[in-house]
Design an enzyme around this catalytic site. Structure first.
Site, PDB file in Angstrom:
ATOM      1  N   ASP A  19      -1.162 -17.765 -85.217  1.00 51.70           N
ATOM      2  CA  ASP A  19      -0.886 -16.670 -84.278  1.00 51.70           C
ATOM      3  C   ASP A  19      -2.097 -16.242 -83.577  1.00 51.70           C
ATOM      4  O   ASP A  19      -2.091 -16.112 -82.334  1.00 51.70           O
ATOM      5  CB  ASP A  19       0.016 -15.499 -84.761  1.00 51.70           C
ATOM      6  CG  ASP A  19      -0.721 -14.897 -86.024  1.00 51.70           C
ATOM      7  OD1 ASP A  19      -1.801 -15.672 -86.595  1.00 51.70           O
ATOM      8  OD2 ASP A  19      -0.320 -13.784 -86.575  1.00 51.70           O
ATOM      9  N   VAL A  65       7.243   1.498-107.951  1.00 47.63           N
ATOM     10  CA  VAL A  65       6.499   1.897-108.850  1.00 47.63           C
ATOM     11  C   VAL A  65       7.088   3.141-109.360  1.00 47.63           C
ATOM     12  O   VAL A  65       7.751   3.966-108.820  1.00 47.63           O
ATOM     13  CB  VAL A  65       5.031   2.434-107.911  1.00 47.63           C
ATOM     14  CG1 VAL A  65       4.233   3.401-108.911  1.00 47.63           C
ATOM     15  CG2 VAL A  65       4.455   1.384-107.264  1.00 47.63           C
ATOM     16  N   ARG A 102     -10.201 -13.772 -94.739  1.00 47.64           N
ATOM     17  CA  ARG A 102      -9.056 -14.158 -94.327  1.00 47.64           C
ATOM     18  C   ARG A 102      -8.202 -14.240 -95.620  1.00 47.64           C
ATOM     19  O   ARG A 102      -8.319 -14.791 -96.484  1.00 47.64           O
ATOM     20  CB  ARG A 102      -8.931 -15.533 -93.776  1.00 47.64           C
ATOM     21  CG  ARG A 102      -7.430 -15.945 -93.150  1.00 47.64           C
ATOM     22  CD  ARG A 102      -7.422 -17.280 -92.560  1.00 47.64           C
ATOM     23  NE  ARG A 102      -6.178 -17.723 -91.971  1.00 47.64           N
ATOM     24  CZ  ARG A 102      -5.475 -18.650 -92.476  1.00 47.64           C
ATOM     25  NH1 ARG A 102      -6.297 -19.671 -92.990  1.00 47.64           N
ATOM     26  NH2 ARG A 102      -4.479 -19.070 -91.783  1.00 47.64           N
ATOM     27  N   GLY A 154      -4.317  -8.963 -88.833  1.00 51.57           N
ATOM     28  CA  GLY A 154      -2.832  -8.707 -88.564  1.00 51.57           C
ATOM     29  C   GLY A 154      -1.862  -9.627 -88.247  1.00 51.57           C
ATOM     30  O   GLY A 154      -2.046 -10.833 -88.900  1.00 51.57           O
ATOM     31  N   CYS A 183      -6.377  -8.935 -93.639  1.00 55.18           N
ATOM     32  CA  CYS A 183      -7.668  -9.593 -93.329  1.00 55.18           C
ATOM     33  C   CYS A 183      -8.675  -8.510 -93.115  1.00 55.18           C
ATOM     34  O   CYS A 183      -8.304  -7.370 -93.089  1.00 55.18           O
ATOM     35  CB  CYS A 183      -7.589 -10.695 -92.233  1.00 55.18           C
ATOM     36  SG  CYS A 183      -6.468 -11.952 -92.336  1.00 55.18           S
ATOM     37  N   ILE A 213      -1.546 -16.212 -94.231  1.00 57.01           N
ATOM     38  CA  ILE A 213      -0.196 -16.035 -94.105  1.00 57.01           C
ATOM     39  C   ILE A 213       0.599 -17.019 -93.142  1.00 57.01           C
ATOM     40  O   ILE A 213       1.633 -17.594 -93.539  1.00 57.01           O
ATOM     41  CB  ILE A 213       0.222 -14.606 -93.454  1.00 57.01           C
ATOM     42  CG1 ILE A 213      -0.547 -13.515 -94.371  1.00 57.01           C
ATOM     43  CG2 ILE A 213       1.534 -14.409 -93.460  1.00 57.01           C
ATOM     44  CD1 ILE A 213       0.148 -13.418 -95.750  1.00 57.01           C
TER      45      ILE A 213
END
Length: 335
Positions: free
Chosen positions: A100, A288, A50, A76, A2, A53
């Site tokens: 959270d 990758v 935001r 976070g 975020c 999650i």
């Protein structure tokens, strides 16, 4: 990921312009494509972009306490938020979301500035305590999440990225010669310096309070090296494995699909193995690869396949061709 930002006017007679918070937020859109939020009241403004999650539907930010005197924006993830939540509910705190973020808010109400010591996670946090006219900025122990700030004229600006701070109309873009010298010497700019003279980084493991015209910076955590030579090797091997399993399992909390970047190293391989063990199912992994003249030692796809067959590269300038992934996981490849 975020993005957070904000403005605090030390002169409380000067209100924050909501358009300024919106402009700062727009520069962070790539960090949070799912939602935008803001809180502006008098001399303070908070902004958030935001990436949803946890509590995707209900965890919009900024979030306020019961009487809307304390507000928080947060980038976070807090891995022990469920335990904190249950403890805070038992102490009488009322939650309106399942996120959270709200656990941070009520934990601050309960224990004050010591709230950072109880958080397990990665975070950049801004809290506005209207009752005490206090702004709080905090960064996680190892500085995983970025947080920058600058004091200009009679205003403090902060953000997850410097370009949000640079939205301030008359902010000076003067380069810091010491930071430039450090970059050419070390190949990075050490904290708290940035390339701009007036912008600094909040240090890892630090909490800052901005109140009554002052900025106080306090370190709340540091690495402690206390070797215990009374234990044998097996004790530490088992201990490290236990901590690794616990750490990986805590990080699997999500309402959206999870995956991992998988290279040829022991670190990512260990994480993917422990994710698979905790989930009881294969893990979506991404690797990758580098084709053409940049192949060879830079290309770790063959190691990511757990020792699969060699990669067959096309001539320089053309897409590389790789054999199908082994069935150990739902691999995805960027070629």
């Amino acid at each position: 990921m975020c993005g957070i930002c904000g403005i605090y006017n030390f002169d409380h007679t000067l209100p924050v312009n909501p358009a300024e918070i919106h402009a700062m937020n727009q520069t962070l859109r790539h960090r949070g494509p799912d939602d935008e939020g803001s809180y502006v009241e008098g001399p303070v403004g908070l902004g958030i972009r935001r990436l949803s999650i946890i509590d995707v539907a209900g965890g919009r930010q900024p979030i306020a306490n019961e009487d809307q005197t304390v507000w928080v924006v947060f980038n976070g993830e807090i891995y022990n938020y469920k335990d904190l939540r249950q403890s805070l509910i038992k102490k009488g705190h009322r939650f309106t979301t399942q996120s959270d973020t709200e656990s941070i808010l009520h934990l601050y109400e309960e224990v004050g500035l010591d709230f950072v010591n109880q958080l397990r996670g990665m975070f950049a946090i801004a809290i506005w305590d209207g009752g005490q006219n206090r702004l709080i900025l905090a960064r996680d122990r190892l500085g995983i999440k970025p947080l920058f700030y600058a004091r200009h004229n009679n205003t403090l600006l902060f953000a997850s990225e410097m370009k949000a701070i640079l939205q301030s109309k008359d902010f000076p873009r003067e380069m810091d010669d010491n930071a430039l010298a450090a970059y050419f010497t070390l190949s990075y700019i050490p904290a708290p310096l940035t390339i701009f003279k007036k912008i600094q980084k909040v240090l890892p493991g630090h909490i800052m309070t901005i109140q009554d015209g002052d900025i106080a910076d306090k370190q709340y955590w540091d690495v402690q090296f206390r070797p215990d030579r009374s234990r044998d090797e097996s004790y530490f091997i088992e201990g490290v494995m236990d901590l690794l399993e616990q750490s990986v399992e805590m990080r699997l909390m999500s309402e959206v699909p999870l995956g991992a970047f998988l290279s040829g190293g022991i670190d990512s391989s260990t994480i993917v193995a422990l994710m698979s063990k905790a989930n009881g199912s294969p893990v979506n992994t991404f690797t990758v690869g580098f084709g053409g003249d940049t192949g060879g030692y830079l290309d770790e796809r063959k190691y990511a396949r757990h020792g699969g067959q060699p990669i067959f590269n096309s001539p320089p300038g053309k897409r590389s061709v790789a054999e199908p992934p082994r069935p150990h996981g739902k691999d995805r490849q960027i070629i």
